[in-house]
Design an enzyme around this catalytic site. Structure first.
Site, PDB file in Angstrom:
ATOM      1  CD  GLU A   1      -3.436   3.823   3.012  1.00  0.00           C
ATOM      2  OE1 GLU A   1      -4.100   4.577   3.738  1.00  0.00           O
ATOM      3  OE2 GLU A   1      -3.461   2.583   3.118  1.00  0.00           O
TER       4      GLU A   1
ATOM      5  NE  ARG B   1      -3.784  -2.351   0.540  1.00  0.00           N
ATOM      6  CZ  ARG B   1      -4.691  -2.837   1.397  1.00  0.00           C
ATOM      7  NH1 ARG B   1      -5.094  -2.104   2.419  1.00  0.00           N
ATOM      8  NH2 ARG B   1      -5.239  -4.019   1.209  1.00  0.00           N
TER       9      ARG B   1
ATOM     10  NE  ARG C   1      -4.006  -2.489  10.711  1.00  0.00           N
ATOM     11  CZ  ARG C   1      -4.862  -1.694  10.111  1.00  0.00           C
ATOM     12  NH1 ARG C   1      -6.161  -1.953  10.187  1.00  0.00           N
ATOM     13  NH2 ARG C   1      -4.453  -0.643   9.447  1.00  0.00           N
TER      14      ARG C   1
ATOM     15  NE  ARG D   1      -5.692   2.264  12.313  1.00  0.00           N
ATOM     16  CZ  ARG D   1      -6.943   1.959  12.074  1.00  0.00           C
ATOM     17  NH1 ARG D   1      -7.434   0.842  12.541  1.00  0.00           N
ATOM     18  NH2 ARG D   1      -7.701   2.751  11.381  1.00  0.00           N
ATOM     19  CG  HIS D   2      -1.911   2.897   8.215  1.00  0.00           C
ATOM     20  ND1 HIS D   2      -2.566   3.596   9.204  1.00  0.00           N
ATOM     21  CD2 HIS D   2      -2.852   2.503   7.324  1.00  0.00           C
ATOM     22  CE1 HIS D   2      -3.864   3.642   8.918  1.00  0.00           C
ATOM     23  NE2 HIS D   2      -4.077   2.985   7.785  1.00  0.00           N
TER      24      HIS D   2
ATOM     25  CD  GLU E   1      -9.974  -3.010   8.881  1.00  0.00           C
ATOM     26  OE1 GLU E   1      -9.719  -1.857   8.515  1.00  0.00           O
ATOM     27  OE2 GLU E   1      -9.528  -4.032   8.325  1.00  0.00           O
TER      28      GLU E   1
ATOM     29  CB  SER F   1     -11.907  -5.065   5.334  1.00  0.00           C
ATOM     30  OG  SER F   1     -12.952  -4.241   4.944  1.00  0.00           O
TER      31      SER F   1
END
Lengths: 520, 520
Positions: A292, A290, A494, A298-299, A441, A444
């Site tokens: 991002e 990712r 996670r 948490r990323h 989370e 998903s």
């Protein structure tokens, strides 16, 4: 020459100088040692071994530290371990020898088996060096509280250095495992995250790190064993793909010979193709990328996805139940088989034991929103949950139901990807779900649209180019008969972090990648 | 407007037209059907079901095709399966229903349970559509040789289409499983590799593909189970790395925010760091990336690596034995648990059963060279093996020792990477090995240099910049005490291919990547 280059040359010249000085010093020491050895009766009982280059296949058995118990009392054993601590005291030298999570006290004392020179040699071995010792196992009168092997100590008769560590360590192991009490105690060093990660090879040697990553290996094992038992097939999906999925945001670009390609943001499409290819139930474990620019606790830009996809007969809750069953099997397996690891981590990072219900608690999105509103949160029916609201909801659920794990089902259709199946009874909602651990989370998932025509409609509603390769592939997969199916993706780091109640995902990724970190 | 844009618009206009025409036709058919239905007593017993959108959670049990045996005779059951073939014959319609590797014959016949219209409806269902049928299981007098369920057929009482396939399939499943006899038989179509891969979702439905990838899932499972049993820890290593390993050739570049990064060509360095971090024995399964422009039967730009790294006590053969043990456990597990899959693949691609010895045959490189020379090959002592010579040696070894699996040990130092440990007894050779299956390399491994000083020497001998991040990381890892260690990396697709005696690696990669293929 630029300033930088000059600095580099200077540095090089200096390090050459330092090297020469070191070599001279070493030669001097060697000569001195030689001279002393001549008058040392124990001179063959210690020293620096030649590099292990597989010169010969020795039959010698090495005893593992964890097996050093009173049953071995009075036996002469060989042990290979790291020099954890060294304390010289007159004619004695106390060592603590460490092997992974286990350690034992050892004593080198001047006597008929060890000379003064040998004790001195032992006292000067650098911390973290690897040594072979031959020693007699002796039971002790008073428990050695500081070692995992309480009841014995080793009386060393021979000691050889197998691999020598630099004298100056970038961090001290005892600092790195000091309990995290939120405030720094006066005079007691702690090690910050970046120092740990920069020196990961040493940081990973701590009992805490050893426990975290052994438990993480267990998560993967439990995940797979449960699914293989249920008849799932393990698949391998490509990571280099020709088109960015889900619209193309946050994707890394790769130079691919004369063209460009992308790194897969999820194995989503490939899992679905396997379902359309009659594999029925599939899973995969692999890296997910990712791009991002998020610098949060948490990323990560690269993490490990545990992915599931499954055909079902009539209702996606058949799949949802399979996934929650799998999570519960993981939680039970960790609780029952990794208690030592859990306790070890808890010593440094305190947390409450992880709680879960059987069957797993499932709430509808609207119920969640109602609970939040009752707690004073203002939000719309079809609004997505913010991270603080997810956390708050986790606390409310814990208070009301006493569980750290639950499912939120039936998300608003608008906040989910275009391939999510709409709720047949209420077009504003969807057959989709998230799963939470300690209010964050971890998964998903959803029933996927398996009808080519509806998929085209949904894609165009989301403004996704119907001719993009990604949506073409999607549709194409469904043109030759597709079973209804659902699935989800779990973030491994996670799960480990939240199960153990840790607070930063970099603690559960061996070599984390984020926008600012690409090394080691 | 460019010519391209105009063409696109035209195409769009035409597809709109086609869609309208299709819709009109559908409406016409629907009206006709409605009219007919009025006079059809069976009208509620067949049709196209509404899309499964999880409307309700039906309690109905679906029986699996493989469970349709004489024990179920006279029972009324529901089955969901694909329409494999359809043959109408007067008032009857014979179907073959397929579920993964299993299939069963079904009969729809005009009578008190089915009308003429219902038989016609069934006869017109497109191949590969997914249907639900309710049927009575009947034993048959004569074995049905063409189906896996020989002894029963289904007498259909209801039939509903769950997901409709396009009428025109890009390839026919019966063509795709036709035995590979080397020459094309007259009038019998075969499917070429590119058509298969372009339409992988259909190609993967064949019994052969189902068998190949179920067996591949088994390889991973057996690999892991064996290693976990031996006390190995599973690790996850990063795929995005800051520096190209092994000198930087054949590496894919990734745009990483404002900088560049690379895709890992192997988890080598990270496995070694884990060993230096006291994990003792580690393995990982994950993608490996090679930017080689090789278009051969055995090269992929992305493949799955099964990687092992292990500390040892005195000799790297301790590790070599662990790896060959693991391979033997895989071979045994496949032989004992995947015989059906092996036989299925063999029907299309004939090969001899895979042979192996216990203990595994280990030859020294020099012995291999001697065997080749005796067979007329001219080569130098320190020359690497060419692919044809590897294959020839495989045949010679098979003749002499009757094994398809062996180890070639002690490769010339010059042909191995800089971090390979030299042989202590002969500096021209090294503590390194390859493993071969049916004459092709599946694993490359070695004892690694674990001494920072020797590593620097070896790197500079290979012309590798001692300041490159990769070699710095390497050295750095060894500065704080490193145990002697060895390991290796196995190519998953190669193991599957060679175990099954297949001839192209694209057959054992679900979605293969090569310089010319990035899709699907």
């Amino acid at each position: 020459l630029t300033a930088q280059e000059m600095a580099a040359e200077e540095e090089q010249a200096q390090s050459k100088k330092a090297l020469k000085k070191q070599q001279k010093e070493a030669e001097k020491q060697a000569k001195k040692a030689e001279k002393q050895a001549k008058m040392d009766f124990a001179k063959d009982r210690y020293g620096v071994s030649a590099m292990v280059q597989s010169q010969e296949r020795l039959g010698r058995t090495l005893i593992r530290v964890q097996d050093l118990t009173p049953e071995k009392a009075n036996q002469l054993v060989w042990v290979r371990a790291r020099m954890h601590t060294i304390r010289a005291k007159g004619k004695q030298c106390f060592l603590v020898l460490r092997q992974q999570q286990f350690n034992v006290q050892a004593l080198v004392a001047v006597g008929d088996r060890a000379s003064k020179q040998m004790v001195k040699f032992a006292a000067n071995i650098t911390k973290e060096s690897i040594v072979d010792v031959e020693a007699v196992v002796q039971t002790v009168e008073q428990k050695i509280e500081t070692c995992t092997q309480h009841d014995v100590e080793l009386h060393v008769e021979r000691i050889f250095v197998i691999s020598q560590a630099d004298a100056r360590l970038p961090l001290q192991l005892e600092d790195a495992v000091r309990p995290d009490v939120g405030v720094e105690e006066e005079g007691r060093a702690t090690v910050n995250q970046d120092t740990r990660l920069d020196n990961r090879v040493i940081d990973l040697r701590t009992t805490t790190s050893q426990a975290i990553f052994r438990l993480q290996s267990g998560v993967c094992q439990l995940f797979r064993d449960t699914l293989l038992q249920k008849g799932f097939v393990e698949i391998q999906t490509p990571k280099i793909i020709s088109a960015a999925s889900e619209g193309g945001a946050n994707v890394f670009t790769v130079s691919y010979f004369k063209t460009s390609a992308y790194l897969a943001q999820s194995p989503q499409l490939y899992k679905q193709m396997c379902i359309c290819a009659d594999f029925d139930k599939v899973f995969c474990i692999g890296p997910v990328f990712r791009a991002e620019d998020s610098n949060t606790h948490r990323h990560l830009t690269e993490f490990v996805g545990l992915d599931i996809e499954m055909a079902f007969n009539y209702h996606y809750h058949e799949v949802l139940d399979s996934i929650t069953d799998t999570m519960v099997e993981i939680f039970k397996g960790l609780r029952d088989r990794f208690q030592t690891e859990i306790q070890t981590v808890c010593k440094q990072y305190h947390s409450e034991p992880f709680k879960f219900l059987e069957p797993t608690l499932r709430l509808e999105y609207q119920e969640g929103v109602a609970m939040l509103r009752a707690a004073g949160v203002e939000m719309g029916d079809e609004e997505d949950l913010s991270t603080p609201n997810e956390k708050l909801l986790g606390r409310l659920v814990k208070e009301k139901y006493d569980t750290d794990f639950y499912v939120l089902d039936k998300y608003p259709l608008e906040v989910r990807p275009f391939y999510t199946m709409p709720d047949p009874h209420n077009p504003k909602y969807s057959n989709s779900y998230d799963m939470f651990m300690r209010g964050e989370e971890i998964l998903s998932g959803a029933q996927r649209v398996h009808d080519a025509q509806l998929l085209t409609e949904r894609a165009s509603h989301h403004g996704i180019d119907a001719l993009s390769i990604d949506s073409k592939l999607h549709k194409y997969s469904f043109r030759y008969g597709a079973p209804p199916h659902a699935g989800g993706g779990i973030g491994l780091e996670r799960v480990t972090m939240l199960y153990l109640g840790l607070h930063n995902i970099r603690q559960t990724s061996m070599f984390p990648r984020d926008p600012k970190r690409l090394t080691p």
